[in-house]
Design an enzyme around this catalytic site. Structure first.
Site, PDB file in Angstrom:
ATOM      1  N   ALA A  62      -5.265  -2.558   3.370  1.00 59.57           N
ATOM      2  CA  ALA A  62      -5.152  -1.999   2.024  1.00 59.57           C
ATOM      3  C   ALA A  62      -4.359  -2.935   1.124  1.00 59.57           C
ATOM      4  O   ALA A  62      -3.506  -3.689   1.579  1.00 59.57           O
ATOM      5  CB  ALA A  62      -4.480  -0.635   2.087  1.00 59.57           C
ATOM      6  N   MET A  64      -5.745  -5.267  -1.030  1.00 61.35           N
ATOM      7  CA  MET A  64      -6.602  -6.321  -1.568  1.00 61.35           C
ATOM      8  C   MET A  64      -7.588  -5.745  -2.585  1.00 61.35           C
ATOM      9  O   MET A  64      -7.746  -6.266  -3.686  1.00 61.35           O
ATOM     10  CB  MET A  64      -7.353  -7.012  -0.430  1.00 61.35           C
ATOM     11  CG  MET A  64      -8.355  -8.054  -0.888  1.00 61.35           C
ATOM     12  SD  MET A  64      -7.583  -9.529  -1.581  1.00 61.35           S
ATOM     13  CE  MET A  64      -7.064 -10.367  -0.080  1.00 61.35           C
ATOM     14  N   ASN A 111       5.444  -8.869  -2.513  1.00 65.10           N
ATOM     15  CA  ASN A 111       4.881  -8.088  -3.610  1.00 65.10           C
ATOM     16  C   ASN A 111       5.752  -6.866  -3.883  1.00 65.10           C
ATOM     17  O   ASN A 111       6.382  -6.311  -2.987  1.00 65.10           O
ATOM     18  CB  ASN A 111       3.438  -7.663  -3.297  1.00 65.10           C
ATOM     19  CG  ASN A 111       3.355  -6.311  -2.625  1.00 65.10           C
ATOM     20  OD1 ASN A 111       3.382  -5.271  -3.293  1.00 65.10           O
ATOM     21  ND2 ASN A 111       3.272  -6.318  -1.290  1.00 65.10           N
ATOM     22  N   ARG A 112       5.775  -6.492  -5.147  1.00 64.19           N
ATOM     23  CA  ARG A 112       6.377  -5.223  -5.558  1.00 64.19           C
ATOM     24  C   ARG A 112       5.424  -4.565  -6.560  1.00 64.19           C
ATOM     25  O   ARG A 112       5.820  -4.158  -7.655  1.00 64.19           O
ATOM     26  CB  ARG A 112       7.779  -5.435  -6.138  1.00 64.19           C
ATOM     27  CG  ARG A 112       7.908  -6.488  -7.225  1.00 64.19           C
ATOM     28  CD  ARG A 112       9.302  -6.450  -7.861  1.00 64.19           C
ATOM     29  NE  ARG A 112       9.463  -7.437  -8.914  1.00 64.19           N
ATOM     30  CZ  ARG A 112      10.000  -8.647  -8.739  1.00 64.19           C
ATOM     31  NH1 ARG A 112      10.409  -9.024  -7.534  1.00 64.19           N
ATOM     32  NH2 ARG A 112      10.122  -9.483  -9.756  1.00 64.19           N
ATOM     33  N   SER A 175       5.280   2.134   1.926  1.00 65.15           N
ATOM     34  CA  SER A 175       5.463   1.057   0.953  1.00 65.15           C
ATOM     35  C   SER A 175       6.913   1.038   0.490  1.00 65.15           C
ATOM     36  O   SER A 175       7.483   2.089   0.182  1.00 65.15           O
ATOM     37  CB  SER A 175       4.546   1.258  -0.255  1.00 65.15           C
ATOM     38  OG  SER A 175       4.916   0.376  -1.305  1.00 65.15           O
ATOM     39  N   LYS A 217       0.305   5.292   8.167  1.00 63.27           N
ATOM     40  CA  LYS A 217       0.762   3.903   8.091  1.00 63.27           C
ATOM     41  C   LYS A 217       2.280   3.873   7.999  1.00 63.27           C
ATOM     42  O   LYS A 217       2.869   4.471   7.097  1.00 63.27           O
ATOM     43  CB  LYS A 217       0.143   3.186   6.893  1.00 63.27           C
ATOM     44  CG  LYS A 217       0.462   1.688   6.875  1.00 63.27           C
ATOM     45  CD  LYS A 217      -0.417   0.934   5.893  1.00 63.27           C
ATOM     46  CE  LYS A 217      -0.202  -0.565   6.000  1.00 63.27           C
ATOM     47  NZ  LYS A 217      -1.106  -1.326   5.107  1.00 63.27           N
ATOM     48  N   THR A 245       1.883  -2.562  10.869  1.00 66.37           N
ATOM     49  CA  THR A 245       2.858  -1.974   9.962  1.00 66.37           C
ATOM     50  C   THR A 245       2.557  -2.376   8.517  1.00 66.37           C
ATOM     51  O   THR A 245       1.714  -3.235   8.259  1.00 66.37           O
ATOM     52  CB  THR A 245       4.289  -2.477  10.289  1.00 66.37           C
ATOM     53  OG1 THR A 245       4.364  -3.880   9.985  1.00 66.37           O
ATOM     54  CG2 THR A 245       4.663  -2.250  11.744  1.00 66.37           C
ATOM     55  N   GLY A 268       2.722 -11.561   5.618  1.00 63.82           N
ATOM     56  CA  GLY A 268       2.343 -12.895   6.046  1.00 63.82           C
ATOM     57  C   GLY A 268       2.985 -13.281   7.365  1.00 63.82           C
ATOM     58  O   GLY A 268       3.570 -12.466   8.078  1.00 63.82           O
ATOM     59  N   TYR A 318      -4.651  -9.463   5.771  1.00 63.27           N
ATOM     60  CA  TYR A 318      -4.554  -9.544   4.312  1.00 63.27           C
ATOM     61  C   TYR A 318      -3.986 -10.909   3.932  1.00 63.27           C
ATOM     62  O   TYR A 318      -4.727 -11.802   3.511  1.00 63.27           O
ATOM     63  CB  TYR A 318      -3.688  -8.401   3.769  1.00 63.27           C
ATOM     64  CG  TYR A 318      -3.603  -8.328   2.254  1.00 63.27           C
ATOM     65  CD1 TYR A 318      -3.816  -9.439   1.447  1.00 63.27           C
ATOM     66  CD2 TYR A 318      -3.308  -7.144   1.602  1.00 63.27           C
ATOM     67  CE1 TYR A 318      -3.735  -9.370   0.068  1.00 63.27           C
ATOM     68  CE2 TYR A 318      -3.216  -7.059   0.215  1.00 63.27           C
ATOM     69  CZ  TYR A 318      -3.428  -8.180  -0.537  1.00 63.27           C
ATOM     70  OH  TYR A 318      -3.345  -8.103  -1.908  1.00 63.27           O
TER      71      TYR A 318
END
EC number: 1.3.5.2
Length: 339
Positions: A62, A64, A111-112, A175, A217, A245, A268, A318
């Protein structure tokens, strides 16, 4: 070769502008002769997971394709499933720009984003419009302005709207970019959410005449005790699956790099070992009762196999997909078939 050229151009751009360009290009070329530049055909390796037969064990994580605009394009690349979202009941812009950062030396991203999306009704329209027959999981969340105590209602709204068009539903409570969201991973709030979702699932299965599995998740930033409690709640509430995760708040492996101090979740290569360790702990706690999708830091086929060896049955990519390109999908499937 084409991807390496495209990547070189994209990496000269602002990350979010590059992302928008990639999505727009994929949307424009899917189901046309131009999809030959990224389409892949290879021998599949079917996997039974949560009662669904997937053509291969490699999915797109999720984030992308948040709004499900490129389902057919990603399917052409060879993904066994595409997880769209995170989607919320109402459209929301997400956090302020800039909010997406590459850490190229570490093959990482911070990312935020903050669940920026066009809302669940827009996503449903895109799910209906997809032509490829791809298996699509829908990742659901809550709006930023919905109090955590009422967050359950947002998940139930999204679940009801996407149920008919989903291969499975992923519940995102992990998140780090929505204030208070991760508190739903603990105690009574978690039990109440999981129990309510299972009750709604039963109603929707009767209404639509189909059973759509639901998976939770989780974050990588959990203690062993917290993982045990989540596993216990998943088993007691008879959840169908787990996804381990999400991104991490840790900066291990990237300290000193440009952008490493930016707020947000790290994904990453540096996440790989942490994610795999959580999968192993979660798998041990679940004792084979609930299957796991392993995601986080997969950069090579070997990384994917490590997650399968740790207890996952399928994987998602991702950041590794961004850095390595579509060939990573084929590499993992071939390694899976050969193991």
């Amino acid at each position: 070769m084409f991807y390496k050229i495209a990547q070189k151009v994209m990496f000269q751009m602002d990350p979010e502008k590059a992302h928008h360009l990639a999505i727009a290009s994929l949307k424009a070329t899917a189901n046309t002769p131009l999809d030959c530049f990224y389409a892949q055909k290879f021998t599949q390796a079917p996997v039974e997971f949560m009662g669904v037969t997937f053509p291969n064990p490699v999915g797109l994580a999720a984030g992308m394709d948040k709004d499900g605009e490129c389902i057919d394009g990603f399917h052409a690349m060879g993904f066994g499933h595409i997880e769209v979202g995170t989607v919320t009941p109402r459209p929301q812009p997400g956090n302020d720009l800039p909010r997406l950062f590459r850490l190229k030396p570490a093959k990482a991203i911070i990312n935020r984003m903050g669940f920026n999306n066009k809302g669940v009704d827009n996503l449903v329209a895109n799910l209906k419009a997809a032509k490829s027959g791809a298996l699509v999981g829908v990742n659901i969340g809550k709006n930023k302005d919905t109090p955590v105590e009422q967050g359950k209602d947002d998940y139930l709204i999204c679940m009801e709207k996407v149920y008919e068009y989903s291969a499975y539903i992923a519940v995102n409570i992990s998140s780090p970019n929505t204030p208070g969201l991760r508190s739903l991973q603990y105690g009574d709030l978690l039990d109440d959410l999981l129990g309510s979702l299972k009750a709604k699932q039963k109603d929707l299965a009767e209404k639509h005449g189909k059973y759509v599995p639901i998976a939770l998740k989780i974050a990588p930033d959990l203690s062993s005790e917290e993982i045990e409690k989540i596993a216990d709640s998943l088993i007691r509430n008879q959840f169908d699956g787990a996804i381990a995760t999400n991104t991490t708040l840790s900066r291990d492996g990237v300290s000193g790099l440009m952008n490493s101090n930016e707020a947000g979740g790290l994904s990453g290569k540096p996440l790989n070992s942490l994610s795999t360790a959580v999968i192993k702990q979660l798998s041990d706690c679940l004792k084979g009762e609930i299957p796991i999708i392993g995601v986080g830091g997969i950069n090579t086929a070997s990384d994917a196999l490590d997650k399968l060896d740790a207890g996952a049955q399928m994987v998602q990519i991702y950041s590794g997909f961004i850095y390595q390109g579509p060939k990573l999908i084929q590499d993992i499937v071939e390694a899976y078939r050969a193991r």
